[in-house]
Design a protein around this motif. Structure first.
Motif, PDB file in Angstrom:
ATOM      1  N   GLN A 171       0.823  -1.207   0.000  1.00  0.00           N
ATOM      2  CA  GLN A 171       0.000   0.000   0.000  1.00  0.00           C
ATOM      3  C   GLN A 171       0.863   1.265   0.000  1.00  0.00           C
ATOM      4  O   GLN A 171       0.573   2.225  -0.713  1.00  0.00           O
ATOM      5  N   ALA A 175       1.055   4.196  -2.918  1.00  0.00           N
ATOM      6  CA  ALA A 175       0.887   5.636  -2.682  1.00  0.00           C
ATOM      7  C   ALA A 175       2.118   6.423  -3.108  1.00  0.00           C
ATOM      8  O   ALA A 175       2.018   7.593  -3.500  1.00  0.00           O
ATOM      9  N   PHE A 193      -6.413   5.975  -2.363  1.00  0.00           N
ATOM     10  CA  PHE A 193      -6.805   5.217  -1.175  1.00  0.00           C
ATOM     11  C   PHE A 193      -8.235   4.706  -1.302  1.00  0.00           C
ATOM     12  O   PHE A 193      -8.560   3.618  -0.822  1.00  0.00           O
ATOM     13  N   TRP A 196      -8.048   1.926  -4.017  1.00  0.00           N
ATOM     14  CA  TRP A 196      -7.303   0.808  -3.433  1.00  0.00           C
ATOM     15  C   TRP A 196      -8.253  -0.071  -2.622  1.00  0.00           C
ATOM     16  O   TRP A 196      -8.289  -1.289  -2.790  1.00  0.00           O
ATOM     17  N   TYR A 197      -9.030   0.569  -1.772  1.00  0.00           N
ATOM     18  CA  TYR A 197      -9.937  -0.194  -0.924  1.00  0.00           C
ATOM     19  C   TYR A 197     -11.070  -0.798  -1.742  1.00  0.00           C
ATOM     20  O   TYR A 197     -11.534  -1.904  -1.465  1.00  0.00           O
ATOM     21  N   VAL A 467     -10.677   3.415   5.298  1.00  0.00           N
ATOM     22  CA  VAL A 467      -9.953   4.188   4.288  1.00  0.00           C
ATOM     23  C   VAL A 467      -9.394   5.461   4.913  1.00  0.00           C
ATOM     24  O   VAL A 467      -8.267   5.871   4.619  1.00  0.00           O
ATOM     25  N   GLN A 470      -6.285   4.541   6.860  1.00  0.00           N
ATOM     26  CA  GLN A 470      -5.172   4.270   5.950  1.00  0.00           C
ATOM     27  C   GLN A 470      -4.507   5.570   5.514  1.00  0.00           C
ATOM     28  O   GLN A 470      -3.279   5.717   5.599  1.00  0.00           O
ATOM     29  N   GLU A 471      -5.312   6.505   5.050  1.00  0.00           N
ATOM     30  CA  GLU A 471      -4.762   7.773   4.562  1.00  0.00           C
ATOM     31  C   GLU A 471      -4.155   8.577   5.711  1.00  0.00           C
ATOM     32  O   GLU A 471      -3.097   9.198   5.559  1.00  0.00           O
ATOM     33  N   TYR A 474      -0.797   7.090   6.855  1.00  0.00           N
ATOM     34  CA  TYR A 474       0.208   7.270   5.799  1.00  0.00           C
ATOM     35  C   TYR A 474       0.656   8.726   5.752  1.00  0.00           C
ATOM     36  O   TYR A 474       1.843   9.031   5.608  1.00  0.00           O
ATOM     37  N   LEU A 486       1.434   2.755   8.052  1.00  0.00           N
ATOM     38  CA  LEU A 486       0.388   1.825   7.631  1.00  0.00           C
ATOM     39  C   LEU A 486       0.363   0.578   8.518  1.00  0.00           C
ATOM     40  O   LEU A 486      -0.693  -0.001   8.757  1.00  0.00           O
TER      41      LEU A 486
END
Length: 562
Positions: A171, A175, A193, A196-197, A467, A470-471, A474, A486
């Protein structure tokens, strides 16, 4: 961004190309924007994630059925084992991220993890091929039911180890294909993101409809073997994109872990320095006017050149990681709730009316597909409709802030547990009305579709919370620690799974004393999963309130993002 190109004898540029600062291509030359990165390379990486999630959920989604079926474990023991394995799989990314950031780099770590993945899945398939009495395997003199169990769990945890290296690096590597200094690519990264999900859940959706049917109706060995093939395909796909990838340039000198560790060590060594000495250091480094410098001000002692000091950049790196702690802690309850869908939700579904046609019953684990299906439906709407509308009002790249997005997901998960509690109360009432309380193998005359709303709410909450996390993790860590960022996000679900397992063990022991029927009795018609769900709903509300308190005071690494 840099401009470079060939020149003639007079020094006139013949060809100008734009390169990306901080990135190189597969030949270790400056990455050219027009021929590397962006969606052209992210597409290969997303393809890898689809195959990897297909493989991982091919195991995890129906694991409780395998443990309570072929391996003969009780419902409580199987749920605890699923949570323990899931928790381990979600914590091991911390190890994988450390190896990637300190030694191998993301690309090579992904390659090594993929090889381990294939080995683990191959051994898992072999363990499912061994019959419990082992009569067909005379060559395996050590073959026994115990040997089968040992081999199965060894392979299972090898897959967890492989996922630990694969998940955070893939991941983060995806990015990295977008240059956050370029306004257009920064917008694309925000969409990355989401998509991706979306792709990850698409792979999961295929798993839940195809592999679970194969496992329940055809063969467990085939159901584990197909994910093994999927991971071989994933590795091939990943290698095909090598020429298009951008690789981040690693800073020379100490690893990011060592730099951050030095800040904490220097702060402890300088613990006894006077406040005036700290104030002088803050003024010398220009921190007085910085809002971020006032948070965790005890670390500012590391700036005093007494027993070893650090730079301002190193101090900010250490603080940015520490700022994540309150958000991390307050999201743990969300992870505990998240752990129920592949365990008790699945066992509930197994007791209900699941017939679609007179000859076909839907697998209870397949109901998890409604989580993925709702994600697949909602993410395009969120990315293409809601974000542009919100962006026109807020002028933020993501439409709403990352913290607002996470908070929305936490609220939806609270609603999901309230609905799950009410549905389970109705299931128990229906079982009592039809005299099925003492008939654990009887089908409760209540449609399994009653469970769909709680699965759908889980999926929509994932669009926001997962999500967003995740963002957030990151974006808010130093660039060299993004694998770790992550991995920290994943560790929320790891610790959450362990907490779920701990809760189940404690409640199982407390509610089964003196001959009482446990909340998690094998006969779910006598059990009280509804009590457990109400408990989780209360904990979710407390977690949400705590999250809102800490999110309000969070100091962002960047302006206009939180």
């Amino acid at each position: 961004m840099a401009i470079s190109g060939a020149v003639d004898e007079a020094g006139t540029p013949l060809l100008a190309v734009t390169t990306v600062d901080g990135s190189v291509d597969y030949r270790s030359k400056p990455a050219v924007r027009s021929s590397s990165g962006g969606w052209r390379s992210a597409g290969f990486i997303i393809g890898v994630e689809v195959a990897e999630r297909f493989a991982f959920y091919g195991i995890s989604s129906n694991l409780i059925t395998y443990l309570t079926g072929p391996l003969g474990q009780s419902t409580a023991a199987a749920a605890a084992n699923v949570n323990a394995w899931s928790g381990t799989a979600s914590l091991l990314p911390l190890l994988g991220a450390f190896i990637a950031d300190s030694f191998l780099g993301r690309f090579r770590t992904i390659l090594a993890a993929s090889a381990l993945y294939i080995l683990g899945l191959g051994l898992l398939t072999l363990s499912a091929m061994i019959p419990s009495d082992c009569n067909a395997y005379n060559l395996l003199s050590s073959c026994s039911p115990r040997f089968q169990v040992i081999m199965f769990f060894s392979a299972l945890y090898l897959v967890a180890l492989a996922q630990g290296g694969h998940k955070p690096c893939v991941q983060a590597f995806g990015a990295d294909q977008f240059d956050e200094k370029d306004p257009e690519e920064r917008k694309q990264k925000a969409s990355f993101f989401n998509w991706w999900y979306f792709s990850m859940c698409f792979g999961t959706l295929v798993t839940l409809w195809v592999l679970n049917y194969i496992q329940d109706n055809l063969s467990w060995a085939l159901g584990f073997g197909i994910p093994c093939i999927a991971m071989v395909v994933a590795l091939v796909i990943f290698l095909l994109g090598t020429r298009a990838y951008r690789f981040s340039i690693r800073r020379e000198g100490q690893s990011p872990f060592a730099r951050i560790g030095n800040v904490y060590v220097a702060a402890v060594k300088n613990w006894g320095v006077s406040a005036s000495a700290v104030a002088d250091a803050e003024e010398r480094f220009g921190l007085v006017s910085r809002k971020s410098s006032q948070q965790f001000s005890f670390l500012n002692k590391a700036l005093v050149a007494n027993n070893g000091s650090c730079s301002v950049d190193e101090l900010e790196e250490a603080k940015s990681v520490l700022r994540l702690a309150p958000i991390w802690f307050t999201c743990l309850v969300y992870a505990v709730v998240f752990a129920q869908s592949p365990t008790f939700f699945t066992k509930q579904g197994a007791t209900m009316e699941r017939s679609i046609t007179p000859s076909y019953k839907i697998s209870p684990a397949t109901l998890q597909s409604f989580i993925s299906l709702s994600i697949v439906i909602v993410i395009p709407i969120y990315d293409r409709v809601l974000i542009p509308i919100a962006r026109s009002f807020t002028h933020k790249p993501g439409g709403i802030t990352m913290l607002q997005r996470i908070g929305t997901g936490l609220f939806l998960s609270f609603l999901a547990m309230v609905i799950a509690s009410l549905v389970e109360m109705k299931r128990l009432k229906t079982a009592a009305e039809y005299g099925l309380v003492d008939s654990p193998d009887a089908t409760v005359p209540m449609s399994v579709w009653w469970l769909v709303p709680q699965y759908v709410l889980f999926g929509i909450s994932d669009v926001f919370a997962v999500v967003g996390l995740q963002e957030f993790f990151y974006d808010q860590v130093p660039s060299e620690l993004r694998n770790v960022g992550l991995a920290l996000y994943l560790s929320i679900f790891g610790i959450g799974s362990f907490l779920s397992s701990f809760l189940i063990s404690v409640i199982e022991k407390a509610t089964s004393q003196s001959g009482q029927v446990s909340w998690f009795a094998n006969n779910l018609n006598q059990a009280h999963l509804d009590y457990f769900y109400w408990l989780l709903a209360c904990l979710s509300f407390i977690g949400l309130a705590s999250y809102m308190y800490f999110a309000k005071s969070y100091v962002s690494k960047r302006l206009n993002t939180l």
